[in-house]
Design an enzyme around this catalytic site. Structure first.
Site, short mmCIF file in Angstrom:
data_model
loop_
_atom_site.label_atom_id
_atom_site.label_comp_id
_atom_site.label_asym_id
_atom_site.label_seq_id
_atom_site.Cartn_x
_atom_site.Cartn_y
_atom_site.Cartn_z
N PRO A 2 44.63 35.76 47.08
CA PRO A 2 44.08 36.39 48.10
C PRO A 2 44.76 36.59 49.51
O PRO A 2 45.16 35.42 50.04
CB PRO A 2 42.97 35.25 48.31
CG PRO A 2 43.00 34.20 47.43
CD PRO A 2 44.24 34.63 46.71
N GLU A 3 45.02 37.65 49.74
CA GLU A 3 45.55 37.95 51.22
C GLU A 3 44.59 38.59 51.96
O GLU A 3 43.53 38.54 51.69
CB GLU A 3 46.83 38.92 51.02
CG GLU A 3 47.99 38.18 50.08
CD GLU A 3 49.38 39.12 49.99
OE1 GLU A 3 49.55 39.98 50.93
OE2 GLU A 3 49.83 39.22 49.00
N HIS A 92 36.69 23.70 37.31
CA HIS A 92 37.39 23.95 38.78
C HIS A 92 36.17 24.47 39.81
O HIS A 92 36.81 24.92 40.92
CB HIS A 92 38.56 24.97 38.66
CG HIS A 92 39.56 24.57 37.71
ND1 HIS A 92 39.90 23.26 37.60
CD2 HIS A 92 39.91 25.25 36.64
CE1 HIS A 92 40.90 23.16 36.61
NE2 HIS A 92 40.99 24.49 36.30
#
Length: 276
Positions: A2-3, A92
């Site tokens: 993720p940018e 997770h």
DNA sequence: CACTCTCCCTGAAAGC
DNA sequence: TGCTTTCAGGGAGAGT
């Protein structure tokens, strides 16, 4: 990974689901991620309403009716899932927000490089997370003049300068490579050798690659939400990233292959012919 | 101060 | 086939 564009589309998706909703309960399924979850998170969140969802750099900011803001960073492998009442926990899943309409927001992060914290809205900008963060690349604040002035005294390679969140915020490894390719600038070029003309091209390229990626996210995901509830991830066709050994996609070079080099321990992909 | 390196973590992919 | 090794990366903090 993720940018800025992935975080932006995640925020837009979250906004659709969250704004005006009441938070009834939060659950933490471990002690924390990169940093511990705040101990009294429930105290700040339970019973509040979500006013808005915004983004600063790669941080998701969920603004609450009590003057606090929940901060989520997705790190490297984090993802947000919109779950229904009957959502079954997955491996997770670390942090869950339950809403009054029985929907759930789930933070799943296998590598646990992400973080969750809560800040007073008034103190957010001066907090350690934000006080050293540079200009937003998509705002009018990022101009060639500003970039030039920030690069003038830097001896580091331009690729590394783009990754430095103090100079510009939100750019990661993929979009740094892509923006340099579009601007025709070598990732190895020293920052202090970037002319106004190159800086101008680079600013345009940065805005272009980020805007295109956000647009791709919005159009490839219906209303920014996948059928399975996942937010913010989408297939983008990169021109250099991950294309080592493949031909450069420009029209004017023939048989030039994309190269991969390591800069400060990070992979950089570029075209040795197009980028100078 | 400027800059580089290491670490955190898991899972996919490559290597043997 | 199956085990082991390598690699990916954001950001903090240590090291040069």
């Amino acid at each position: 990974m993720p940018e800025l564009p992935e975080v932006e589309t995640t925020c837009r998706g979250l906004a659709k689901v969250l704004i005006g909703k009441k938070i009834t309960e939060i659950k933490t399924l471990r002690s924390g991620l990169r940093i511990p979850f705040p101990e009294d998170l429930s105290k700040y969140m339970n019973g509040t309403k979500v006013i808005s969802v915004s983004r600063r750099a790669k941080y998701i900011c969920i603004n609450l009716s009590n003057g606090y803001v929940l901060i989520i960073h997705l790190g490297m492998s984090g993802r947000i899932i919109i779950g229904k009442k009957e959502y079954v926990l997955n491996l997770h899943d670390h942090f869950i927000i339950n809403l009054s309409n029985s929907q759930k927001i789930i933070l799943n992060d296998p590598r646990r490089f992400g973080l969750v914290t809560i800040l007073n809205t008034d103190e957010m900008e001066s907090s350690k997370f934000f006080r050293n963060i540079g200009q937003e690349p998509l705002s009018d604040d990022l101009t060639p003049e500003l970039l030039c002035s920030k690069l003038k005294h830097k001896k580091i390679a331009i690729k590394l300068a783009l990754l430095d969140q103090k100079i510009i915020s939100g750019i990661g490894n993929i979009y740094a490579c892509e923006a340099l390719f579009r601007a025709g600038i070598s990732p190895k070029r020293k920052s202090n050798s970037i002319s106004y003309k190159r800086a101008s091209k680079l600013v345009n390229s940065i805005k272009l690659v980020l805007t295109e990626a956000i647009k791709a996210g919005g159009s490839s995901i219906k209303d920014f939400v996948h059928p399975d509830g996942e937010l913010g991830y989408f297939a983008t066709k990169w021109r250099v990233y991950g294309r080592e050994g493949e031909p450069c996609l420009c029209n004017h070079q023939k048989n030039v292959l994309i190269k991969r080099i390591i800069q400060s321990g990070r992979s950089t992909f570029f075209c040795p012919a197009c980028q100078r």
